[in-house]
Design a protein around this motif. Sequence first.
Motif, PDB file in Angstrom:
ATOM      1  N   LEU A 305       0.858  -1.190   0.000  1.00  0.00           N
ATOM      2  CA  LEU A 305       0.000   0.000   0.000  1.00  0.00           C
ATOM      3  C   LEU A 305       0.888   1.231   0.000  1.00  0.00           C
ATOM      4  CD1 LEU A 305      -2.764   1.507   0.373  1.00  0.00           C
ATOM      5  CD2 LEU A 305      -2.392   1.354   2.817  1.00  0.00           C
ATOM      6  N   ARG A 307       0.294   4.953  -0.026  1.00  0.00           N
ATOM      7  CA  ARG A 307      -0.771   5.965   0.082  1.00  0.00           C
ATOM      8  C   ARG A 307      -0.281   7.227  -0.627  1.00  0.00           C
ATOM      9  NH1 ARG A 307      -1.095   3.792   5.650  1.00  0.00           N
ATOM     10  NH2 ARG A 307      -3.255   3.251   6.125  1.00  0.00           N
ATOM     11  N   ARG A 343      -1.934   2.979  -4.397  1.00  0.00           N
ATOM     12  CA  ARG A 343      -3.357   3.269  -4.213  1.00  0.00           C
ATOM     13  C   ARG A 343      -3.659   4.629  -4.812  1.00  0.00           C
ATOM     14  NH1 ARG A 343      -6.093   3.760   1.583  1.00  0.00           N
ATOM     15  NH2 ARG A 343      -4.986   5.736   1.594  1.00  0.00           N
ATOM     16  N   ASP A 346      -7.005   8.843  -2.144  1.00  0.00           N
ATOM     17  CA  ASP A 346      -8.091   8.596  -1.187  1.00  0.00           C
ATOM     18  C   ASP A 346      -8.238   9.831  -0.311  1.00  0.00           C
ATOM     19  OD1 ASP A 346     -10.030   7.425   0.373  1.00  0.00           O
ATOM     20  OD2 ASP A 346      -8.627   6.266   1.584  1.00  0.00           O
ATOM     21  N   ARG A 369     -15.475  10.947  -0.589  1.00  0.00           N
ATOM     22  CA  ARG A 369     -14.181  10.396  -0.192  1.00  0.00           C
ATOM     23  C   ARG A 369     -13.731   9.357  -1.214  1.00  0.00           C
ATOM     24  NH1 ARG A 369     -12.473   6.497   4.831  1.00  0.00           N
ATOM     25  NH2 ARG A 369     -10.320   6.563   4.180  1.00  0.00           N
ATOM     26  N   MET A 440     -10.035  -2.054  -2.863  1.00  0.00           N
ATOM     27  CA  MET A 440      -9.945  -2.111  -1.407  1.00  0.00           C
ATOM     28  C   MET A 440     -11.299  -2.536  -0.898  1.00  0.00           C
ATOM     29  SD  MET A 440      -7.546   0.826   0.135  1.00  0.00           S
ATOM     30  CE  MET A 440      -7.618   0.017   1.712  1.00  0.00           C
ATOM     31  N   GLU A 442     -13.177  -2.142   2.121  1.00  0.00           N
ATOM     32  CA  GLU A 442     -13.128  -1.397   3.379  1.00  0.00           C
ATOM     33  C   GLU A 442     -14.479  -0.849   3.793  1.00  0.00           C
ATOM     34  OE1 GLU A 442     -10.321   1.851   3.060  1.00  0.00           O
ATOM     35  OE2 GLU A 442     -10.872   2.279   1.005  1.00  0.00           O
ATOM     36  N   GLY A 463      -9.073  -3.284   3.816  1.00  0.00           N
ATOM     37  CA  GLY A 463      -8.688  -2.088   4.574  1.00  0.00           C
ATOM     38  C   GLY A 463      -9.412  -2.099   5.900  1.00  0.00           C
ATOM     39  N   THR A 464      -8.783  -2.751   6.888  1.00  0.00           N
ATOM     40  CA  THR A 464      -9.513  -2.913   8.155  1.00  0.00           C
ATOM     41  C   THR A 464      -9.702  -1.601   8.909  1.00  0.00           C
ATOM     42  OG1 THR A 464      -7.397  -3.542   9.136  1.00  0.00           O
ATOM     43  CG2 THR A 464      -8.932  -5.325   8.588  1.00  0.00           C
ATOM     44  N   ASN A 465      -8.829  -0.612   8.665  1.00  0.00           N
ATOM     45  CA  ASN A 465      -8.984   0.648   9.411  1.00  0.00           C
ATOM     46  C   ASN A 465     -10.374   1.219   9.165  1.00  0.00           C
ATOM     47  OD1 ASN A 465      -6.297   0.191   9.787  1.00  0.00           O
ATOM     48  ND2 ASN A 465      -5.580   1.806   8.430  1.00  0.00           N
ATOM     49  N   ASP A 466     -10.785   1.196   7.908  1.00  0.00           N
ATOM     50  CA  ASP A 466     -12.125   1.690   7.594  1.00  0.00           C
ATOM     51  C   ASP A 466     -13.187   0.612   7.766  1.00  0.00           C
ATOM     52  OD1 ASP A 466     -12.042   4.467   6.930  1.00  0.00           O
ATOM     53  OD2 ASP A 466     -10.741   3.917   5.265  1.00  0.00           O
ATOM     54  N   ARG A 476     -13.166   6.208  13.459  1.00  0.00           N
ATOM     55  CA  ARG A 476     -11.811   5.748  13.803  1.00  0.00           C
ATOM     56  C   ARG A 476     -10.963   6.807  14.488  1.00  0.00           C
ATOM     57  NH1 ARG A 476      -9.233   4.820   7.724  1.00  0.00           N
ATOM     58  NH2 ARG A 476      -7.200   5.383   8.521  1.00  0.00           N
ATOM     59  N   CYS A 513      -4.259  -4.533   4.075  1.00  0.00           N
ATOM     60  CA  CYS A 513      -3.323  -3.418   4.278  1.00  0.00           C
ATOM     61  C   CYS A 513      -3.730  -2.544   5.451  1.00  0.00           C
ATOM     62  CB  CYS A 513      -3.196  -2.594   3.004  1.00  0.00           C
ATOM     63  SG  CYS A 513      -4.763  -1.940   2.425  1.00  0.00           S
ATOM     64  N   GLY A 514      -4.836  -2.897   6.117  1.00  0.00           N
ATOM     65  CA  GLY A 514      -5.220  -2.154   7.323  1.00  0.00           C
ATOM     66  C   GLY A 514      -4.285  -2.528   8.474  1.00  0.00           C
TER      67      GLY A 514
HETATM   68  C1  PEP Z   1      -7.766   1.121   5.666  1.00  0.00           C
HETATM   69  O1  PEP Z   1      -8.818   1.750   5.676  1.00  0.00           O
HETATM   70  O2  PEP Z   1      -7.578   0.083   6.320  1.00  0.00           O
HETATM   71  C2  PEP Z   1      -6.623   1.607   4.878  1.00  0.00           C
HETATM   72  C3  PEP Z   1      -5.527   0.906   4.743  1.00  0.00           C
HETATM   73  O3  PEP Z   1      -6.734   2.841   4.327  1.00  0.00           O
HETATM   74  P1  PEP Z   1      -6.552   4.202   5.143  1.00  0.00           P
HETATM   75  O4  PEP Z   1      -6.046   3.880   6.510  1.00  0.00           O
HETATM   76  O5  PEP Z   1      -5.614   5.009   4.348  1.00  0.00           O
HETATM   77  O6  PEP Z   1      -7.955   4.744   5.160  1.00  0.00           O
END
Ligand code: PEP
Length: 595
Positions: A305, A307, A343, A346, A369, A440, A442, A463-466, A476, A513-514
């Motif tokens: 990833l 960014r 990527r 974003d 977004r 992704m 996510e 993308g686990t963060n989202d 988050r 990639c999260g």
């Molecule tokens: C995610 O959402 O997991 C991710 C990798 O993207 P970002 O943290 O840049 O939103």
Amino acid sequence: MAPGKKKQQQVRLDGLAVSPGIAIGPVYIKGSSIEYVEKKKLTPEQVESEIEKFRHAIENAKVDIECLQENAERSIGEDNARIFDAHKLMLEDEMIVDQTIARIKNNLENADYAFSSVVDTLEAQINSAESDYLKSRSVDLFDIKRRVVGHILGSADECIVRFSSAVIVVARELTPSDTISLDRTNTLAFAVDLGGQTSHAAIMARALKVPSVVGLGKASKTLSTGDEAIVDGIDGTLILYPREKTKRFYRQKLQRYHRFEEKLSRIRKLPARTKDGKDIELVANIEFPEEAESIHEEGAQGVGLYRTEYLFLTRSQLPTEEEQFQEYKRVIGAMKQHPITIRTLDIGGDKKPSSIQIPEEENPFLGLRGIRLYKDYEEMINTQLRAILRASVYGQVRILFPMINSVYEIRQCKALVEQVAEQLGNEQLSCQENISIGAMIEVPSSAIIADYIAAECDFLSIGTNDLIQYTLAVDRGNEHVAYLYQGYHPAILRLIRDIVEKGHQQGVWVGMCGELASDPLITMVLIGLGLDEFSVSPISVPLIKEIIRRVEYTECESFADRVLGYASVKEVSTYLHEVMNKKFKDLFGGDLIHQ
Ligand code: PEP
Ligand code: MG
């Protein structure tokens, strides 16, 4: 302890660990001089010389910034160093300069006070703005204020602050210029009052491998330069006025940490392969190009990833095709034929570049977004794709689209790539044939229909963060609900299992990639669920590799089955801790991994 001070009680402050490591030493309090600006009444005769002093200070501040920018270009690259363009623009802002001079003339105020008041008013306006981006610019104003006032008072920092011995830098807030202007060879650690995991300072500190803790609240107010402290970037703590016994404990912990790092470094060149022979692609996430050069040292097999937003966030104009092309080419070149997943932009949510006008929204994370912006900014995405495709001939590039929510969207994105490839072809410009395109996963909608999405592309990246924020309805970045932001929630684990299964059914590989991919406690579960690629923060590569190399795929499968059978986060977490602590006693048994 600073000379003349009486012995203080040991105090422990808890913050957020953003860059691992431990440091013990004297502190240097950075940037507190502007707190002592005093209002003085000038006589009319003093006005001219005060204005002159102010003009000089502005000029000197500009010279500082030029010098900082040059340093930054060397350490973080020309494009990222453009962050200082904003500082230069502020120093040239006629409104700031004219209003300061007017206050000196009309109110007979001293230059430092007049300038601080003008900047404070601007800072208050910016802080009351709705836009997170604008709010983030107040750090730049603070930096400018400190610098100009420093010159007026004759106490400005030199371009590079050189310490005669190694120090822990304690600051209210760490600006990019602070991070770059500090003498790195003598900077033991950073301890910062404000900031979060994704602040510039945190990103830079991690990239520079300086142990750091942020969000400490009042460290810079409590300590004085010369006081002693300990920074624990593993647990996220700062210990002020440590007792001898505490120092001994942390010296030992530091030695253990060095041994731990040293041990992990031995496997850097070895493959990320389980004991029973399953190869996992272990790659790294990068934010800015300079990181690309060092990921091989960590033992990553490429970038999972990249960014690209950073390129857009550090400048006031959109980067041109040529600028982007040069940047991507450099990163791709640094990969030495290892794969690199770029990527596409974003932005939106909490990332708003000043170069484009994203309307203010009630819920920016649910609004314009990622790919949703491409319709209104066709030229912007077209330019980025041209730059990526042109650079793709220099290596093994994959393109990843963020925030995909439907089959329609991934088809649209693919069509964009095809159009751009055709344009380039018509201009006799070459690009990589059949470039790999991924989505992704996510947002929950795409997770649920991951099979349909997978049928449209070459790979999926979770993308686990989202995915966590959207599935659990937990912002988050909101500290009030941070306790509900749970990667071990059974709903998340089931979604991951289903995404991998659905991707495989369609014959495409699935990565993550999260940040969850960087969590060593869950590595065995992810292997067991069949995840093909782990894209983790560079500093996590050795540890995740170590775990992969010590397990069997088949044992991970049954482990994952068991974990997926639990109904609550608590059960999942307890079981993971129990098993992982036992199985990897040498890794988790001590206090060297934040759990
Ligand atoms: C995610 O959402 O997991 C991710 C990798 O993207 P970002 O943290 O840049 O939103
Ligand atoms: Mg995301």
